[in-house]
Design a protein around this motif. Structure first.
Motif, PDB file in Angstrom:
ATOM      1  N   ASN A 562      40.650  31.951  44.512  1.00  0.00           N
ATOM      2  CA  ASN A 562      41.632  31.386  43.494  1.00  0.00           C
ATOM      3  C   ASN A 562      41.175  31.259  41.852  1.00  0.00           C
ATOM      4  OD1 ASN A 562      44.360  31.142  44.709  1.00  0.00           O
ATOM      5  ND2 ASN A 562      42.904  30.822  46.363  1.00  0.00           N
ATOM      6  N   VAL A 563      41.526  31.618  40.845  1.00  0.00           N
ATOM      7  CA  VAL A 563      41.243  30.933  39.394  1.00  0.00           C
ATOM      8  C   VAL A 563      42.187  30.429  38.972  1.00  0.00           C
ATOM      9  CG1 VAL A 563      40.391  32.168  37.364  1.00  0.00           C
ATOM     10  CG2 VAL A 563      39.598  33.230  39.293  1.00  0.00           C
ATOM     11  N   ASN A 564      42.065  29.094  38.400  1.00  0.00           N
ATOM     12  CA  ASN A 564      43.098  28.282  37.708  1.00  0.00           C
ATOM     13  C   ASN A 564      44.411  28.378  38.655  1.00  0.00           C
ATOM     14  OD1 ASN A 564      41.226  27.828  35.703  1.00  0.00           O
ATOM     15  ND2 ASN A 564      41.911  29.387  34.532  1.00  0.00           N
ATOM     16  N   GLY A 565      43.983  28.333  39.936  1.00  0.00           N
ATOM     17  CA  GLY A 565      45.372  28.068  40.650  1.00  0.00           C
ATOM     18  C   GLY A 565      45.771  29.247  41.193  1.00  0.00           C
ATOM     19  N   ASP A 566      45.591  30.388  40.662  1.00  0.00           N
ATOM     20  CA  ASP A 566      46.249  31.433  41.108  1.00  0.00           C
ATOM     21  C   ASP A 566      45.579  32.490  41.944  1.00  0.00           C
ATOM     22  OD1 ASP A 566      48.610  31.074  39.665  1.00  0.00           O
ATOM     23  OD2 ASP A 566      47.835  31.821  37.622  1.00  0.00           O
ATOM     24  N   LEU A 567      46.113  32.961  42.852  1.00  0.00           N
ATOM     25  CA  LEU A 567      45.334  33.845  43.794  1.00  0.00           C
ATOM     26  C   LEU A 567      44.741  35.086  42.852  1.00  0.00           C
ATOM     27  CD1 LEU A 567      44.429  34.849  46.589  1.00  0.00           C
ATOM     28  CD2 LEU A 567      46.695  36.289  46.543  1.00  0.00           C
ATOM     29  N   PHE A 568      43.554  35.369  42.863  1.00  0.00           N
ATOM     30  CA  PHE A 568      42.791  36.319  42.153  1.00  0.00           C
ATOM     31  C   PHE A 568      42.446  37.515  43.031  1.00  0.00           C
ATOM     32  CE2 PHE A 568      38.773  37.767  40.189  1.00  0.00           C
ATOM     33  CZ  PHE A 568      39.564  37.936  38.635  1.00  0.00           C
ATOM     34  N   GLY A 569      41.962  37.248  44.365  1.00  0.00           N
ATOM     35  CA  GLY A 569      41.533  38.364  45.287  1.00  0.00           C
ATOM     36  C   GLY A 569      41.113  37.889  46.492  1.00  0.00           C
ATOM     37  N   THR A 570      40.642  39.099  47.248  1.00  0.00           N
ATOM     38  CA  THR A 570      40.415  38.783  48.797  1.00  0.00           C
ATOM     39  C   THR A 570      39.310  40.008  48.955  1.00  0.00           C
ATOM     40  OG1 THR A 570      42.029  39.986  49.795  1.00  0.00           O
ATOM     41  CG2 THR A 570      42.421  37.652  49.293  1.00  0.00           C
ATOM     42  N   VAL A 571      38.331  39.768  49.878  1.00  0.00           N
ATOM     43  CA  VAL A 571      37.460  40.419  50.224  1.00  0.00           C
ATOM     44  C   VAL A 571      37.017  40.302  51.865  1.00  0.00           C
ATOM     45  CG1 VAL A 571      35.478  39.019  49.727  1.00  0.00           C
ATOM     46  CG2 VAL A 571      35.385  41.775  50.124  1.00  0.00           C
TER      47      VAL A 571
END
Length: 614
Positions: A562-571
């Motif tokens: 999460n970046v600044n509270g927002d989902l950014f990515g997964t792996v």
């Protein structure tokens, strides 16, 4: 701002304009006749209800913004549901919110951070968060957490049901000497604790003193309210230099009626300034009006600047000699003649209280001292059948950082068997205390602790510096953890996050790269739809003290970012591999702050005992 219909559980779907009006009425931001006028204008001019309200000057822009947030109460901060508006202004809001993971109500304080003009407000809120995060005291509001969400800086803190000391005085006109010194004694105790960590509040006044009922386990004399000191937004360490202060050019922070004379000349003050302000607050409680109430703020500043302290002679004639003497000692214009430390002050207050007990013989029998706290009127808030307190009568404050973080609900994770919600298990463990470099994590390069422009302590890594942080606690078999950190990017700097494995046969996985203006997913990361090509940051300016907030969670076979509270990515990862994170300053100098690690467990008790969960 676009609007989306929000369907209440068990109710038919509403049109966006209807929902907007409903929320505005519930929050008492609109009256019924005004709502009808807005709807008529909206239909006639073919514009949205929010635009109609603005065009008719029936709502301010910040009120429209607050209503929009309450129309979609779960979209501001993951894991929190907004329940109602407690206060608002052009710069931000204070909301009552429900924290899903712990099922408790908190206060969420926010400011909008998208405009360049908001930098000073951001810095002040960060300072407030850093200051209170260092304080653990029953008479100081508790800070839970903070971060950046959807262009806003948010701090989550303890919700206080009650009223301000200002409101209590307004209802009772004047307070008795006994009640006054009992309140002052609690405030002094809170400020003494802050002073032990070199923190000066600098804005003690009745409006920053909340009164509530004592928590369970703390016995209070009948009729004596329990004190919570709030709003450390002006606080700073007493050993900071003037250049460290967040003070606008040509202005003096503080409230003129209560501020110490020396603070008008130099914001670098010590605990004696707070003692003066507490003495001025004692005057307000006993006299029923603020000091210098017959003068404008500018006149108050002028009179204090030239040493005119005749306002102290306006005390009521009926006060005891002990009260008058202590008040005079607390409010001496010359700090060298003023009561100088909290131990002496609290001892003196205790002496006055004992004298009052003997004089009035109030120690021989229980009494409520004629004082009652205001019981807030109840009202129904957005999207719930529960009843909460009306805005304006419920006082709440909030503030945070990772030194004493909240149990934030983890990001939802999917695996082959089920959707699992992850929550934190216990308190986070700080990986950097502000003074000592975590040597065991240094892989290469130079990392040194420094003081940032806002006075907080950060870890600075020069180009080529690497840190390796295992995603597990010592002695624990579980690698389900969350690591959080704040990252500040001076101009032309660059920072990269990847995972590594203890096995030599497993390749490193690159997750994301951050620069002063952008976060970009790298090859092994599956970006979220909102971050397919990256997330833009505001261009970094030399005066910025704002940190981008990263959360990296390992959740049963996958890593969630999460970046600044927002989902950014997964792996996806193998449970036995990629259990270590690598943070690397790849260009320029990068500043890290407030980073910690906490264990994660599935929210469902059944899942927590599953053999598949490590």
């Amino acid at each position: 701002m676009s609007q989306v219909a929000y369907e209440l559980p068990g109710q038919p779907s509403e049109q966006p304009d209807d929902r907007f009006v409903q929320v505005a009425l519930q929050q008492r931001l609109l009256k019924g006749q005004h709502a009808e006028h807005i709807l008529e204008y909206s239909k006639k001019e073919s514009v949205s209800v929010s635009d109609a309200a603005l065009a008719l000057s029936l709502l301010e822009p910040h009120e429209v913004d607050a209503i929009e947030l309450l129309v979609h109460p779960k979209q501001l901060i993951p894991g929190f549901e907004l329940l109602g508006l407690l206060g608002s202004g052009a710069g931000g809001f204070v909301f009552r919110a429900r924290q899903d993971a712990l099922q408790r109500d908190v206060a969420i304080k926010t400011i909008i951070t998208s405009a360049r003009s908001s930098t000073l407000r951001q810095a002040r809120m960060q300072r407030e968060a850093h200051a209170i995060a260092r304080l653990q005291h029953p008479h100081i509001v508790t800070v839970y957490d903070s971060g950046y969400f959807r262009g806003r800086y948010c701090i989550a803190m303890e919700l206080v049901d009650g009223e301000t000391l200002t409101q209590l005085i307004q209802r009772h006109s004047q307070l008795s000497e006994y009640v006054t010194w009992q309140i002052a004694r609690q405030v002094a105790s809170a400020l003494a604790h802050a002073s032990q960590t070199d923190i000066v509040h600098r804005d003690i006044k009745p409006g920053n003193i909340l009164l509530t009922n004592a928590p369970s386990g703390i016995q209070m004399e009948a009729g004596i309210p329990f004190v919570k000191v709030v709003d450390f937004g002006l606080a700073f360490s007493s050993d900071q230099t003037d250049s460290d202060q967040i003070t606008a050019t040509g202005t003096t922070l503080g409230t003129p009626a209560y501020v110490a004379p020396e603070q008008l000349q130099d914001p670098h003050v010590d605990e004696r300034a707070d003692i003066y302000s507490l003495g001025a607050t004692v005057f307000h409680m006993l006299a029923g009006h603020p000091p210098m109430s017959d003068r404008s703020p500018m006149q108050a500043i002028l009179h204090k600047s030239i040493g005119d302290d005749r306002w102290r002679d306006q005390f009521p004639d009926s006060l005891s000699a002990g009260t008058v003497a202590l008040f005079q000692e607390m409010t001496e214009a010359d700090p060298e003649r003023r009561t100088g430390n909290y131990l002496d002050l609290m001892n003196r207050i205790d002496e006055v209280i004992r004298e009052l007990k003997v004089a009035d013989d109030i120690s021989s029998q229980p009494t409520d001292h004629g004082l009652k706290l205001s019981v807030p009127e109840r009202f129904n808030v957005v999207k719930t059948k529960r009843s909460w307190t009306r805005p304006g009568l419920l006082l709440a404050t909030a503030v945070i950082f990772a030194l004493i973080p909240v149990f934030l609900k983890g990001s939802p994770a999917s695996d082959s068997s089920a959707n699992v919600t992850w929550i934190t298990d216990g308190l986070p463990y700080s990986l950097f205390d502000g003074f000592n470099v975590p040597i065991e994590f240094q892989e290469s390069g130079t990392w040194i602790p420094i003081v940032a422009s806002d006075g907080s302590r950060v870890l600075a890594g020069q180009s080529g510096g690497r840190l390796r942080i295992p995603m597990r606690f010592r002695g624990s078999d579980s690698s389900n953890t969350r690591i959080r950190l704040g990252v500040h990017f001076p101009a032309e700097s660059q920072f990269m996050v990847s995972t590594v494995s203890d096995s030599p046969n497993v390749n490193e996985m690159n997750l994301l790269q951050l620069t002063a203006t952008r976060a970009t997913p790298l090859s092994d990361l599956r970006p979220s739809p909102s971050a397919v090509e990256g997330v833009d940051f505001e261009p970094s300016q030399p005066e910025d003290v704002v940190f981008q907030r990263l959360e990296i969670s390992r959740q049963r076979g996958q890593i969630v970012i999460n970046v600044n509270g927002d989902l950014f990515g997964t792996v996806r990862v193998n449970d036995a591999e990629h259990t270590t994170l690598r943070f690397e300053s790849t260009r320029g100098t990068v500043h890290l702050a407030d980073f910690d690690i906490v264990q994660l467990i599935p929210e469902s008790p059944e899942l927590s005992t599953s053999p598949d969960v490590r």
